[in-house]
Design a protein around this motif. Structure first.
Motif, mmCIF file in Angstrom:
data_model
loop_
_atom_site.group_PDB
_atom_site.id
_atom_site.type_symbol
_atom_site.label_atom_id
_atom_site.label_comp_id
_atom_site.label_asym_id
_atom_site.label_seq_id
_atom_site.Cartn_x
_atom_site.Cartn_y
_atom_site.Cartn_z
ATOM 1 N N MET A 1 0.841 -1.181 0.000
ATOM 2 C CA MET A 1 0.000 0.000 0.000
ATOM 3 C C MET A 1 0.886 1.243 0.000
ATOM 4 N N HIS A 2 0.517 2.207 -0.824
ATOM 5 C CA HIS A 2 1.245 3.474 -0.882
ATOM 6 C C HIS A 2 1.056 4.212 0.441
ATOM 7 N N PRO A 3 2.097 4.867 0.954
ATOM 8 C CA PRO A 3 2.003 5.513 2.267
ATOM 9 C C PRO A 3 0.923 6.600 2.362
ATOM 10 N N HIS A 4 0.548 7.198 1.242
ATOM 11 C CA HIS A 4 -0.456 8.270 1.262
ATOM 12 C C HIS A 4 -1.807 7.824 0.711
ATOM 13 N N GLN A 5 -1.955 6.541 0.460
ATOM 14 C CA GLN A 5 -3.159 6.050 -0.207
ATOM 15 C C GLN A 5 -4.445 6.459 0.513
ATOM 16 N N SER A 6 -4.521 6.246 1.787
ATOM 17 C CA SER A 6 -5.737 6.588 2.544
ATOM 18 C C SER A 6 -6.028 8.079 2.496
ATOM 19 N N ALA A 7 -4.998 8.889 2.674
ATOM 20 C CA ALA A 7 -5.178 10.348 2.660
ATOM 21 C C ALA A 7 -5.638 10.832 1.288
ATOM 22 N N ILE A 8 -5.106 10.256 0.224
ATOM 23 C CA ILE A 8 -5.512 10.640 -1.131
ATOM 24 C C ILE A 8 -6.998 10.376 -1.318
ATOM 25 N N PHE A 9 -7.437 9.162 -0.977
ATOM 26 C CA PHE A 9 -8.847 8.804 -1.135
ATOM 27 C C PHE A 9 -9.753 9.654 -0.246
ATOM 28 N N GLU A 10 -9.348 9.889 0.978
ATOM 29 C CA GLU A 10 -10.161 10.697 1.894
ATOM 30 C C GLU A 10 -10.345 12.114 1.363
ATOM 31 N N ALA B 1 7.001 -2.555 -6.395
ATOM 32 C CA ALA B 1 6.635 -2.574 -4.982
ATOM 33 C C ALA B 1 7.593 -1.676 -4.183
ATOM 34 N N GLY B 2 7.028 -0.865 -3.348
ATOM 35 C CA GLY B 2 7.828 0.044 -2.544
ATOM 36 C C GLY B 2 8.188 1.343 -3.251
ATOM 37 N N ARG B 3 7.920 1.423 -4.547
ATOM 38 C CA ARG B 3 8.228 2.634 -5.315
ATOM 39 C C ARG B 3 7.065 3.014 -6.224
ATOM 40 N N LYS B 4 5.869 2.737 -5.787
ATOM 41 C CA LYS B 4 4.685 3.019 -6.601
ATOM 42 C C LYS B 4 4.388 4.516 -6.612
ATOM 43 N N THR B 5 3.978 4.987 -7.789
ATOM 44 C CA THR B 5 3.626 6.390 -7.974
ATOM 45 C C THR B 5 2.130 6.483 -8.226
ATOM 46 N N PRO B 6 1.425 7.340 -7.485
ATOM 47 C CA PRO B 6 -0.004 7.482 -7.721
ATOM 48 C C PRO B 6 -0.295 8.362 -8.940
ATOM 49 N N LYS B 7 -1.397 8.063 -9.594
ATOM 50 C CA LYS B 7 -1.914 8.860 -10.706
ATOM 51 C C LYS B 7 -3.385 9.106 -10.410
ATOM 52 N N VAL B 8 -3.818 10.353 -10.541
ATOM 53 C CA VAL B 8 -5.194 10.716 -10.227
ATOM 54 C C VAL B 8 -5.851 11.342 -11.448
ATOM 55 N N THR B 9 -7.026 10.833 -11.783
ATOM 56 C CA THR B 9 -7.863 11.438 -12.819
ATOM 57 C C THR B 9 -9.155 11.858 -12.145
ATOM 58 N N VAL B 10 -9.568 13.092 -12.372
ATOM 59 C CA VAL B 10 -10.821 13.585 -11.791
ATOM 60 C C VAL B 10 -11.729 14.100 -12.901
ATOM 61 N N TRP B 11 -13.018 14.015 -12.650
ATOM 62 C CA TRP B 11 -14.018 14.579 -13.537
ATOM 63 C C TRP B 11 -14.674 15.723 -12.792
ATOM 64 N N GLY B 12 -14.495 16.931 -13.315
ATOM 65 C CA GLY B 12 -15.073 18.102 -12.672
ATOM 66 C C GLY B 12 -16.547 18.235 -13.004
ATOM 67 N N ARG B 13 -17.206 19.089 -12.277
ATOM 68 C CA ARG B 13 -18.605 19.411 -12.573
ATOM 69 C C ARG B 13 -18.650 20.256 -13.838
ATOM 70 N N ASP B 14 -19.765 20.197 -14.546
ATOM 71 C CA ASP B 14 -19.907 20.924 -15.815
ATOM 72 C C ASP B 14 -19.711 22.425 -15.669
ATOM 73 N N ASP B 15 -20.085 22.969 -14.525
ATOM 74 C CA ASP B 15 -20.009 24.419 -14.342
ATOM 75 C C ASP B 15 -18.678 24.895 -13.756
ATOM 76 N N THR B 16 -17.731 23.998 -13.559
ATOM 77 C CA THR B 16 -16.434 24.368 -12.981
ATOM 78 C C THR B 16 -15.345 24.247 -14.051
#
Length: 73
Positions: A1-10, A32-47
């Motif tokens: 598990m990535h050390p920041h995984q929980s914080a990212i999801f929260e 393992a031990g060197r995983k890099t997170p990647k985040v994709t987000v979908w914004g709201r239509d008005d933002t």
């Protein structure tokens, strides 16, 4: 598990709850031990995408590299 995984999801879940993003996807790549997170987000239509990008980059500063944060159309 990535050390920041929980914080990212929260943090992303709270952002979704308050309406800045409609959904998100977090993935991890690398060895393992060197995983890099990647985040994709979908914004709201008005933002505007640049507002979402800037907010998420600041929200996840130190946990996800800026170049690994994407705002989907």
């Amino acid at each position: 598990m990535h050390p920041h995984q929980s914080a990212i999801f929260e943090r992303l879940e709270v952002t979704k709850k308050y309406g800045l993003v409609s959904d998100y996807l977090v993935s991890f790549s690398g060895r393992a031990g060197r995983k890099t997170p990647k985040v994709t987000v979908w914004g709201r239509d008005d933002t505007p995408q640049d507002v979402v990008q800037h907010y998420i980059a600041r929200l996840l500063n130190g946990m996800v590299p800026d170049q690994q944060i994407f705002v989907a159309d």
